[in-house]
Design a protein around this motif. Structure first.
Motif: not given
Length: 360
Positions: A74-78, A83-87, A91-98
């Motif tokens: 999750l830290a790497k995903e953050t 780096r990709t400029g996620h707007q 929390a929702l993005a990490l939830g989707a990763k999980l």
């Protein structure tokens, strides 16, 4: 679809994946039960109880390491999102990763079955290993010492290495690398055991890993029971050819902590008293070397040759360390590598046979 129906559907999908996984992992479960049955029968013959503490000793660290690896992921995903400029919402993005990666039904099923199969296997394996001196008393060390010396032109292998390695910092690095084997083992086991999809490579590694351990320790380790150079003087009366090696390790320990010496002391103390969690002495063949060779085979088979070469270098250092740290005779390492090649080959044949039966 209602908000309630989504988690219910996901739970049903996960349960179906776990149910289907029983057949997918049938070959692994069959082998684990075979090893456990062998341990139960041996416990009856020897008249000593089967030790079930490995259920927690193995499962506890596995779950802890899994949690740590998920946090790292999750830290790497953050970092990637930044780096990709996620707007959007982090929390929702990490939830989707999980949801879409770590907790997919197939990954949950694969991970659950890998842990259960491995736990059952470890209960049987560790009992057989600890029972080696009761089943076949240590008796091969003099022979292996003589073979080792004869094979290396009348010189003990550690004597060939001493001029190059008898520097305290080199001994420390070899000891660090030897201990890193646990990290490498767990990392590769998680890579395959908790894979998102079950593949032929995954099955081959999991079966080859346990098959190599069983053949190397439970079968050959019992038949060729030996303690290795570090315990040679404690077991064999008369001159100890490994006194110079052990003296060097003691000297190096005055400069840097050589953890192998503490483990050796605990192993021998537990062997004499028949107690302790860190137990079970078996030198021939070397499973540190054997499994490290298996890791390299996995690396090459994965299609990432750089991983294969990296793990080949790691296995080479493990082999050198096994001699310099007095854990093994050189021939233990040669035998361990041979067992690994056979285990990898046999696992490949068995997995292909099983997959053909399942029409995969």
């Amino acid at each position: 679809m209602t908000s309630l129906a989504v988690p219910v559907s996901r739970a049903a999908e996960t349960l179906n994946a776990i149910r289907d996984g029983l057949r997918t992992h049938a070959l692994l479960y069959s082998f684990a039960l075979f090893v456990l049955t062998a341990a139960v029968l041996e416990s009856q013959v020897l008249g000593i109880p089967l030790d079930l503490q490995m259920v927690m000793i193995f499962s506890g660290p596995v779950l802890l390491v899994l949690l740590v690896m998920m946090i790292i992921g999750l830290a790497k995903e953050t970092v990637r999102l930044a780096r990709t400029g996620h707007q959007g919402s982090l929390a929702l993005a990490l939830g989707a990763k999980l949801r879409d990666d770590y907790f997919t039904p197939t990954r949950i099923s694969n991970g659950l079955h890998a842990v259960i199969f491995m736990t059952v296997y470890m209960v049987g394996y560790t009992f057989i290993k600890r029972a080696i001196p009761l089943a076949v008393p240590f008796q091969w060390d003099v022979t292996f010492m003589e073979w080792d010396k004869a094979l290396h032109f009348g010189t003990h292998p550690f004597q060939w290495l001493s001029p190059l390695l008898d520097h305290a910092w080199i001994t420390l690095l070899l000891n660090v690398n030897y201990n890193a084997w646990f990290f490498v083992m767990f990392t590769l086991w998680f890579w395959q055991g908790f894979a998102k999809h079950d593949t032929e490579l995954r099955q081959r590694f999991l079966l080859g890993f346990t098959l190599t351990w069983f053949l190397g320790t439970c079968v050959l380790g019992t038949l060729l029971s030996s303690v290795g150079p570090c315990f040679y003087g404690k077991l064999i009366a008369g001159p100890d050819p490994y006194v110079p090696l052990m003296s060097w390790l003691d000297t190096a320990n005055t400069h840097y902590p050589i953890w192998s010496l503490n483990v050796m002391d605990e192993l021998w103390r537990n062997y004499e008293t028949g107690t302790g969690v860190v137990n079970g002495i078996s030198a021939m063949p070397s499973m540190h070397v054997g499994t490290s060779v298996l890791f390299a085979l996995l690396g090459f088979a994965s299609g990432h040759r750089w991983i294969g070469w990296l793990l080949t270098g790691f296995a080479s250092l493990i082999f050198i360390g096994s001699i310099h740290l007095a854990w093994h005779y050189a021939i233990d390492g040669y035998a361990g590598a041979a067992v690994a090649f056979f285990g990898w080959w046999a696992a490949g044949k068995l997995v292909k046979w099983d997959r053909s039966l399942r029409g995969v």
